[in-house]
Design an enzyme around this catalytic site. Structure first.
Site, PDB file in Angstrom:
ATOM      1  N   HIS A  98       5.534 -26.760  10.260  1.00 17.94           N
ATOM      2  CA  HIS A  98       6.939 -27.144  10.406  1.00 17.94           C
ATOM      3  C   HIS A  98       7.138 -28.487  11.129  1.00 17.94           C
ATOM      4  CE1 HIS A  98       7.466 -23.100   9.203  1.00 17.94           C
ATOM      5  NE2 HIS A  98       7.313 -22.536  10.381  1.00 17.94           N
ATOM      6  N   LYS A 137       7.385 -21.035  23.061  1.00 18.54           N
ATOM      7  CA  LYS A 137       8.065 -19.740  23.179  1.00 18.54           C
ATOM      8  C   LYS A 137       8.471 -19.516  24.622  1.00 18.54           C
ATOM      9  CE  LYS A 137       6.319 -17.225  19.242  1.00 18.54           C
ATOM     10  NZ  LYS A 137       7.642 -17.051  18.623  1.00 18.54           N
ATOM     11  N   LYS A 164      15.972 -25.581   5.112  1.00 21.94           N
ATOM     12  CA  LYS A 164      17.190 -25.633   5.947  1.00 21.94           C
ATOM     13  C   LYS A 164      18.040 -26.831   5.548  1.00 21.94           C
ATOM     14  CE  LYS A 164      14.956 -23.451   9.881  1.00 21.94           C
ATOM     15  NZ  LYS A 164      15.748 -22.250  10.106  1.00 21.94           N
ATOM     16  N   ASP A 205       7.279 -23.692   3.304  1.00 21.73           N
ATOM     17  CA  ASP A 205       7.508 -24.015   4.701  1.00 21.73           C
ATOM     18  C   ASP A 205       9.012 -23.866   4.872  1.00 21.73           C
ATOM     19  OD1 ASP A 205       8.143 -25.277   7.105  1.00 21.73           O
ATOM     20  OD2 ASP A 205       6.337 -26.491   7.017  1.00 21.73           O
ATOM     21  N   HIS A 206       9.445 -22.738   5.454  1.00 20.52           N
ATOM     22  CA  HIS A 206      10.874 -22.432   5.378  1.00 20.52           C
ATOM     23  C   HIS A 206      11.746 -23.456   6.109  1.00 20.52           C
ATOM     24  CE1 HIS A 206       9.845 -20.110   9.062  1.00 20.52           C
ATOM     25  NE2 HIS A 206      11.022 -20.519   9.444  1.00 20.52           N
ATOM     26  N   LYS A 235       3.002 -19.393   5.042  1.00 19.27           N
ATOM     27  CA  LYS A 235       2.180 -19.976   6.107  1.00 19.27           C
ATOM     28  C   LYS A 235       1.555 -18.843   6.926  1.00 19.27           C
ATOM     29  CE  LYS A 235       4.893 -19.611  10.092  1.00 19.27           C
ATOM     30  NZ  LYS A 235       5.456 -20.056  11.312  1.00 19.27           N
ATOM     31  N   ARG A 260       0.814  -1.225   0.000  1.00 20.35           N
ATOM     32  CA  ARG A 260       0.000   0.000   0.000  1.00 20.35           C
ATOM     33  C   ARG A 260       0.842   1.268   0.000  1.00 20.35           C
ATOM     34  NH1 ARG A 260      -3.772  -1.890   4.874  1.00 20.35           N
ATOM     35  NH2 ARG A 260      -1.666  -2.226   5.606  1.00 20.35           N
ATOM     36  N   GLU A 282      12.114 -21.872  21.693  1.00 20.86           N
ATOM     37  CA  GLU A 282      12.578 -20.496  21.444  1.00 20.86           C
ATOM     38  C   GLU A 282      12.630 -19.759  22.764  1.00 20.86           C
ATOM     39  OE1 GLU A 282      10.602 -18.187  18.204  1.00 20.86           O
ATOM     40  OE2 GLU A 282       9.333 -19.944  18.147  1.00 20.86           O
ATOM     41  N   ASP A 291       0.861 -22.022  14.332  1.00 19.17           N
ATOM     42  CA  ASP A 291       2.082 -21.348  13.902  1.00 19.17           C
ATOM     43  C   ASP A 291       3.219 -22.338  13.649  1.00 19.17           C
ATOM     44  OD1 ASP A 291       3.511 -18.901  13.414  1.00 19.17           O
ATOM     45  OD2 ASP A 291       4.581 -19.216  15.296  1.00 19.17           O
TER      46      ASP A 291
HETATM   47  N1  LIG Z   1       8.177 -11.774   9.125  1.00 19.75           N
HETATM   48  C1  LIG Z   1       8.707 -12.974   9.112  1.00 19.75           C
HETATM   49  O1  LIG Z   1       9.882 -13.181   9.462  1.00 19.75           O
HETATM   50  C2  LIG Z   1       7.881 -14.143   8.632  1.00 19.75           C
HETATM   51  C3  LIG Z   1       8.412 -15.448   8.769  1.00 19.75           C
HETATM   52  C4  LIG Z   1       7.682 -16.526   8.276  1.00 19.75           C
HETATM   53  C5  LIG Z   1       6.466 -16.320   7.678  1.00 19.75           C
HETATM   54  N2  LIG Z   1       5.945 -15.045   7.577  1.00 19.75           N
HETATM   55  C6  LIG Z   1       4.656 -14.879   6.893  1.00 19.75           C
HETATM   56  O2  LIG Z   1       4.842 -13.966   5.816  1.00 19.75           O
HETATM   57  C7  LIG Z   1       3.685 -13.157   5.610  1.00 19.75           C
HETATM   58  C8  LIG Z   1       4.082 -11.696   5.664  1.00 19.75           C
HETATM   59  O3  LIG Z   1       4.591 -11.414   6.930  1.00 19.75           O
HETATM   60  P1  LIG Z   1       5.242 -10.002   7.313  1.00 19.75           P
HETATM   61  O4  LIG Z   1       5.833 -10.203   8.663  1.00 19.75           O
HETATM   62  O5  LIG Z   1       6.105  -9.498   6.229  1.00 19.75           O
HETATM   63  O6  LIG Z   1       3.953  -9.069   7.424  1.00 19.75           O
HETATM   64  P2  LIG Z   1       3.905  -7.486   7.564  1.00 19.75           P
HETATM   65  O7  LIG Z   1       5.208  -6.960   8.042  1.00 19.75           O
HETATM   66  O8  LIG Z   1       2.686  -7.158   8.328  1.00 19.75           O
HETATM   67  O9  LIG Z   1       3.733  -6.987   6.044  1.00 19.75           O
HETATM   68  C9  LIG Z   1       2.510  -7.079   5.370  1.00 19.75           C
HETATM   69  C10 LIG Z   1       2.604  -6.361   4.031  1.00 19.75           C
HETATM   70  O10 LIG Z   1       1.328  -6.449   3.414  1.00 19.75           O
HETATM   71  C11 LIG Z   1       1.009  -5.160   2.871  1.00 19.75           C
HETATM   72  N3  LIG Z   1      -0.446  -5.007   2.832  1.00 19.75           N
HETATM   73  C12 LIG Z   1      -1.327  -5.151   3.852  1.00 19.75           C
HETATM   74  N4  LIG Z   1      -2.575  -4.936   3.409  1.00 19.75           N
HETATM   75  C13 LIG Z   1      -2.478  -4.634   2.090  1.00 19.75           C
HETATM   76  C14 LIG Z   1      -3.414  -4.332   1.080  1.00 19.75           C
HETATM   77  N5  LIG Z   1      -4.743  -4.297   1.328  1.00 19.75           N
HETATM   78  N6  LIG Z   1      -2.962  -4.091  -0.157  1.00 19.75           N
HETATM   79  C15 LIG Z   1      -1.636  -4.111  -0.429  1.00 19.75           C
HETATM   80  N7  LIG Z   1      -0.697  -4.410   0.484  1.00 19.75           N
HETATM   81  C16 LIG Z   1      -1.116  -4.676   1.726  1.00 19.75           C
HETATM   82  C17 LIG Z   1       1.652  -4.189   3.807  1.00 19.75           C
HETATM   83  O11 LIG Z   1       1.811  -2.998   3.104  1.00 19.75           O
HETATM   84  P3  LIG Z   1       2.010  -1.558   3.815  1.00 19.75           P
HETATM   85  O12 LIG Z   1       3.092  -1.758   4.832  1.00 19.75           O
HETATM   86  O13 LIG Z   1       2.455  -0.711   2.695  1.00 19.75           O
HETATM   87  O14 LIG Z   1       0.718  -1.173   4.419  1.00 19.75           O
HETATM   88  C18 LIG Z   1       2.969  -4.898   4.101  1.00 19.75           C
HETATM   89  O15 LIG Z   1       3.869  -4.646   3.065  1.00 19.75           O
HETATM   90  C19 LIG Z   1       2.691 -13.574   6.703  1.00 19.75           C
HETATM   91  O16 LIG Z   1       1.832 -14.536   6.167  1.00 19.75           O
HETATM   92  C20 LIG Z   1       3.590 -14.210   7.769  1.00 19.75           C
HETATM   93  O17 LIG Z   1       2.879 -15.187   8.522  1.00 19.75           O
HETATM   94  C21 LIG Z   1       6.638 -13.958   8.039  1.00 19.75           C
END
Ligand SMILES: NC(=O)c1ccc[n+]([C@@H]2O[C@H](COP(=O)([O-])OP(=O)(O)OC[C@H]3O[C@@H](n4cnc5c(N)ncnc54)[C@H](OP(=O)(O)O)[C@@H]3O)[C@@H](O)[C@H]2O)c1
Length: 520
Positions: A267, A367, A209, A204-205, A175, A64, A243, A262
């Site tokens: 995993h 956790k 590994k 599934d990261h 996931k 966004r 963790e 989660d």
């Molecule tokens: N973070 C990790 O290390 C991690 C690890 C494993 C899995 N995951 C999985 O990966 C996915 C993403 O995680 P994240 O931590 O990166 O999430 P996040 O930080 O909350 O990022 C979400 C993204 O989605 C965008 N977004 C939200 N609503 C939107 C909309 N209506 N239109 C367009 N863009 C939109 C946001 O954009 P804006 O910021 O511009 O609003 C942001 O870029 C999730 O499913 C999570 O479970 C994450």
């Protein structure tokens, strides 16, 4: 994108020539988010510096936030310095990589929300030679996945006509895949309206590994383990994911997910399947995934009438981690003060097939535990030790059994515990361990899990991704437990202090059968 003058480790030369993917654009949906910064862009840049990206390649970030291409590139460069310090960064290669990275603002939630993406992708097809192939990486909250598929369909970017040279779309889904069996099936159906199963990559990261991939090599490329890998020689298996971290500001996500969704549904069950599967007929994606699916089909449903004998759930209270006092889960930001979300789960699982009949698989994940460690421990049946009784008096329990440990994190490697004679005039037994560590054994940097998986997707290799039948059977196992937890008759959540090894009820799960969790 072409890469010359890149210094590639000689050990990776073979890998490099074997694995040149087809041209494509990587479209990251949610590019302003945490995952893109921490994992995805560093992984893509790492692949670029190793010459592992296809000759026609570019990246398009969407979310966004309003940003120019230049602002996005600068923020990604900062993220690489911050989160991928193990990568060799040089300005010249970054400039070449960054010149193929683009950003557009979009809203996935509303019709037409992709904005100018279709036009941009066709412009990039000519400019970078992507041949119209697109990988859509869903890196947003799972609640947006269905809308993203709608946007892909309405833009005409979904499944293309058959034909060997027809451009292809692929989709990578993060996931959690659904929140229960019903929502997982609904999501699957929706994705299949725009993508064939062979184009769907459920990530599934854990499967990216090195040690996890090494499970198959260890089992099926060595003659010494497989004859012992069954109910005749193995007493039980323990899989631990511990963790020290809490929810780290992701309270609202965790409140909905909990530990079972989660960690366990994806995993941990993947680790169980890899440990328990039969040898596949080839290393082909479908052959490997067939064997994992069979494990899931043979898994005994948990006896819900005696759920406390099979499943324990806990929630951390305040305590101490590494000398620091930490708050309880209910005191965390965005968490309800009366929350009943589990931050710890332990399960006893049985696989009712010829190989594993009667062998329990104990799985625990939590956790704010005492230590951060993920491992699979294979505990063999004890040797009769009477012969050495004088060595340890009556305390036979202090010795044995042999344990083979596959360390998944933090120190990826393998260790085998076995008995030896202590030097000296009398026979005294000592338990020692023979260790192999990835970090020191090969002297090369291990690719990150995302590096491996993103590359596999570009290659069209889905071996390390979850297939639809695996996801469905994992939810068939987990959903009834989650439903039962809502039942007022169900044993309540147990508390455990931060810095411990979980609730006491988790020890009783094994103790009832004369076993103990490993001391880690
Ligand atoms: N973070 C990790 O290390 C991690 C690890 C494993 C899995 N995951 C999985 O990966 C996915 C993403 O995680 P994240 O931590 O990166 O999430 P996040 O930080 O909350 O990022 C979400 C993204 O989605 C965008 N977004 C939200 N609503 C939107 C909309 N209506 N239109 C367009 N863009 C939109 C946001 O954009 P804006 O910021 O511009 O609003 C942001 O870029 C999730 O499913 C999570 O479970 C994450």
């Amino acid at each position: 994108m072409s890469q010359s003058q890149v210094v590639v480790n000689p050990l990776q030369e073979g890998l490099r020539s074997e694995r040149a993917g087809e041209p494509c654009a990587m479209v990251i949906l949610g590019a302003h988010g945490d995952l893109t910064k921490r994992k995805l862009l560093p992984a893509l840049y790492a692949l670029f510096t190793q010459d592992l990206l296809p000759p026609g390649f570019c990246v398009v970030g969407l979310s966004r936030t309003q940003m120019t291409d230049e602002q996005f590139r600068t923020s990604m460069e900062e993220s690489i310095h911050k989160y991928a310090s193990d990568l060799k960064f040089d300005n010249e290669s970054w400039e070449r990589f960054a010149s193929c990275v683009y950003y557009r603002s979009a809203n996935f939630g509303s019709p037409g929300g992709f904005g100018e993406l279709p036009a941009l992708l066709s412009e990039l097809e000519t400019k970078h030679g992507t041949r119209g192939n697109n990988v859509f990486y869903c890196s947003t909250s799972p609640s947006l996945y269905m809308s993203i598929v709608d946007r892909i369909s309405e833009s005409g970017l979904g499944t293309r006509k058959a034909g060997t040279n027809a451009p292809w779309p692929r989709i990578i889904v993060e996931k959690p895949f659904g929140t229960n069996l019903e929502t997982a099936l609904e999501l699957d159906e929706h994705i299949h309206s725009a993508f064939a199963e062979s184009q769907v990559f459920r990530i599934d990261h854990y499967l990216g590994k090195e040690t996890v991939q090494n499970i198959m090599v260890l089992r099926f490329a060595n003659a010494i383990f497989e004859p012992l890998w069954n109910r005749n020689h193995i007493d039980h298996i323990q899989i631990t994911n511990a963790e020290t971290l809490g929810v780290e500001g992701r309270g609202s996500y965790y409140e909905e997910a909990g530990n079972m969704r989660d960690m366990i549904q994806n995993h941990m069950l993947q680790l169980v399947a890899l440990t328990a599967m039969e040898p596949p007929i080839s290393m082909d994606a479908e052959a490997t995934r067939d064997e994992k699916a069979k494990v899931m089909r043979a898994m005994r449903p948990v006896d819900l009438n005696n759920i406390d004998k099979y499943v324990v759930r806990g929630q951390y209270t305040k305590g101490w981690i590494n000398g620091q006092e930490v708050p309880g889960y209910r005191e965390e930001k965005d968490v309800s003060p009366t929350s009943t979300t589990e931050t710890f789960t332990a399960l006893k699982l049985y696989i009712d097939n010829w190989r594993w009949a009667g062998v329990p698989f104990y799985v625990r994940s939590g956790k704010r535990l005492a230590k951060s460690v993920t491992e699979i421990a294979i505990e063999f049946k004890k040797a009769p030790l009477k012969l050495f009784a004088q060595s340890f008096g009556e305390d036979e329990d202090a010795f044995g059994p042999n344990v083979l440990v596959l360390n998944i994190q933090p120190d990826e490697g393998i260790s085998l515990k076995f008995a030896t004679k202590q030097p000296g005039p009398v026979t005294r037994l000592r338990w020692l361990s023979m260790d192999f560590k990835y970090g020191t054994a090969f002297g090369v940097r291990s690719p990150s899990a995302y590096e491996r998986l993103v590359h596999d997707c570009i290659m069209g290799d889905s071996t390390l991704f979850a297939r639809t039948d695996f996801v469905e059977s994992s939810w068939k196992l987990i959903s009834p437990i989650l439903d039962k937890w809502q039942d007022p008759d169900c044993p309540p959540l147990d508390e455990y202090p931060s810095g411990s090894w979980g609730p006491e009820s988790s020890d009783r799960l094994l103790g009832a059968e004369g076993r103990k969790w490993r001391l880690l």
